[in-house]
Design an enzyme around this catalytic site. Structure first.
Site, short mmCIF file in Angstrom:
data_model
loop_
_atom_site.label_atom_id
_atom_site.label_comp_id
_atom_site.label_asym_id
_atom_site.label_seq_id
_atom_site.Cartn_x
_atom_site.Cartn_y
_atom_site.Cartn_z
N LYS A 1 0.85 -1.20 0.00
CA LYS A 1 0.00 0.00 0.00
C LYS A 1 0.88 1.24 0.00
O LYS A 1 2.02 1.22 0.47
CB LYS A 1 -0.95 0.02 1.20
CG LYS A 1 -0.28 0.07 2.58
CD LYS A 1 -0.06 1.47 3.14
CE LYS A 1 0.58 1.41 4.54
NZ LYS A 1 1.65 2.34 4.76
N GLY B 1 7.31 1.59 4.97
CA GLY B 1 6.03 2.32 4.91
C GLY B 1 5.13 1.80 3.80
O GLY B 1 4.13 2.42 3.45
N LEU B 2 5.49 0.62 3.26
CA LEU B 2 4.70 0.04 2.17
C LEU B 2 3.74 -1.04 2.68
O LEU B 2 3.03 -1.68 1.89
CB LEU B 2 5.63 -0.54 1.10
CG LEU B 2 6.43 0.51 0.32
CD1 LEU B 2 7.56 -0.14 -0.48
CD2 LEU B 2 5.51 1.30 -0.61
N SER C 1 1.83 -6.13 6.92
CA SER C 1 0.38 -6.06 7.06
C SER C 1 -0.31 -6.72 5.88
O SER C 1 -1.32 -7.40 6.04
CB SER C 1 -0.07 -4.60 7.15
OG SER C 1 0.57 -3.97 8.23
N ALA C 2 0.24 -6.54 4.68
CA ALA C 2 -0.33 -7.17 3.48
C ALA C 2 -0.27 -8.68 3.61
O ALA C 2 -1.25 -9.38 3.32
CB ALA C 2 0.43 -6.72 2.24
N ASP D 1 -2.32 -1.26 10.12
CA ASP D 1 -2.49 -1.29 8.67
C ASP D 1 -3.12 -2.59 8.17
O ASP D 1 -3.38 -2.72 6.97
CB ASP D 1 -1.12 -1.13 7.98
CG ASP D 1 -0.64 0.31 8.02
OD1 ASP D 1 -1.47 1.21 8.21
OD2 ASP D 1 0.59 0.51 7.86
O1 C5P Z 1 -0.23 -0.83 14.83
P1 C5P Z 1 1.22 -0.89 14.50
O2 C5P Z 1 1.90 -2.06 15.13
O3 C5P Z 1 1.48 -0.78 13.02
O4 C5P Z 1 1.84 0.41 15.12
C1 C5P Z 1 3.20 0.53 15.43
C2 C5P Z 1 3.40 1.73 16.33
O5 C5P Z 1 3.16 2.93 15.57
C3 C5P Z 1 2.47 1.83 17.51
O6 C5P Z 1 2.97 1.13 18.60
C4 C5P Z 1 2.41 3.31 17.78
O7 C5P Z 1 3.55 3.72 18.49
C5 C5P Z 1 2.53 3.89 16.40
N1 C5P Z 1 1.23 4.24 15.80
C6 C5P Z 1 0.55 5.35 16.27
N2 C5P Z 1 -0.65 5.70 15.71
C7 C5P Z 1 -1.20 4.98 14.72
C8 C5P Z 1 -0.52 3.84 14.22
C9 C5P Z 1 0.69 3.50 14.79
O8 C5P Z 1 1.02 6.03 17.18
N3 C5P Z 1 -2.37 5.34 14.18
#
Ligand code: C5P
Length: 282
Positions: A8, A94-95, A99-100, A130
């Site tokens: 993405k 960042g892609l 998650s995909a 994501d």
């Molecule tokens: O949900 P994910 O594991 O991808 O998020 C990684 C980190 O990115 C989270 O622990 C948080 O610190 C940060 N994050 C955030 N706000 C979001 C998504 C991610 O602060 N909407």
């Protein structure tokens, strides 16, 4: 069962101050693109995960394997599964590659495990911000921490050139830096550098870009270098480090990639795709 799991790009990422749950509410325009990993899940006599050509873990910490375990827990079905991932999506870019993979794994396993769409979404949200988008994919407005996904009409009429610099950024670190800087706002791509379909809508900007540059100035240097080679605005997806620009056609995006002679980790022209993953019928 085999699927392509699409990367993405965050065409826009508008970030709001950190909420009580520790996450930042956001509003994003997310787009699936043709760069894809291949995911294969098979019934097995013992659990197994293998990962080819990737820098991601081939053990139970892999997000796609955590998806297998979450699906089995939710369905109370403990049959052994073999999972094979062939990586093409650079990680830490960042892609949304991990998650995909997790989204496609949930999608492949759901029918066999009696998991409906609502439960699939719940499992996805429990794995990462994501993952819900990658279950559906295509073009969507994404809100909350990422769990509210509203698919919109597919965008058309452009392709992207994506360049991944040879370093990664940590998502939690970029969000913390964004807090430390007091919540900066990214610069919007001017209308003249946008495909027609994206003009006059919400701003195409990534609020994490100033935080990413503050953490690692090389992101800004790569952005500037690509802008001077391509003569158009260059934006960052997610928390970086991948950068992209808009081109009217796939051929022009490919031409732009061929013009890049800096040592990138990856450089790919991509088309827009209308789903997060797709079954491979072989
Ligand atoms: O949900 P994910 O594991 O991808 O998020 C990684 C980190 O990115 C989270 O622990 C948080 O610190 C940060 N994050 C955030 N706000 C979001 C998504 C991610 O602060 N909407």
């Amino acid at each position: 069962m085999k699927a392509l799991a699409f990367a993405k790009v965050n065409l826009a990422l508008i970030v709001h101050p950190r909420a009580a749950d520790g996450f930042h509410p956001l509003r994003g325009l997310f787009q699936s693109v043709s760069l894809a990993d291949t995911i294969e899940v098979l019934p097995a006599t013992a659990d197994e995960i293998t990962v080819s050509n990737g820098e991601v873990p081939s053990d139970e910490t892999n997000l796609a394997w955590r998806a297998v375990e979450a699906v089995r827990r939710a369905s109370r079905d403990s049959r052994a599964i073999s999972l094979h991932i062939s990586k093409m999506i650079p990680s830490g870019a960042g892609l949304g590659g991990g998650s995909a993979d997790a989204g496609a794994t949930i999608g492949l396993l759901a029918p066999d495990h009696g998991i409906d769409d609502e439960l699939a979404l719940e499992i996805a949200a429990s794995l990462g911000s994501d993952v819900p988008f990658s279950l559906t994919g295509g073009t969507a407005l994404v809100r909350g921490r990422g769990e509210m996904v509203d698919p919109i009409e597919p965008l058309t009429g452009f392709s992207l050139a994506i360049v991944v610099p040879p370093f990664s950024l940590s998502t939690p670190d970029v969000f913390s830096e964004w807090d430390r800087l007091g919540g900066p706002v990214g610069t919007a791509v001017p209308d003249g550098d946008l495909p027609t379909v994206l003009r006059g809508r919400e701003p195409i900007r990534n609020d994490l870009f100033p935080a990413a540059v503050s953490l690692d100035r090389r992101v800004g240097e790569w952005r500037d270098q690509l802008m001077s080679v391509w003569g158009t605005s260059v934006a960052m997806t997610g928390s970086g480090s991948a950068l992209f620009a808009f081109f009217p056609s796939f051929d022009e995006a490919r031409g732009a990639i061929e013009a890049v002679d800096i040592p990138a980790r990856a450089a790919e022209p991509v088309e827009l795709v209308d789903r997060g993953w797709t079954n491979c019928h072989e």
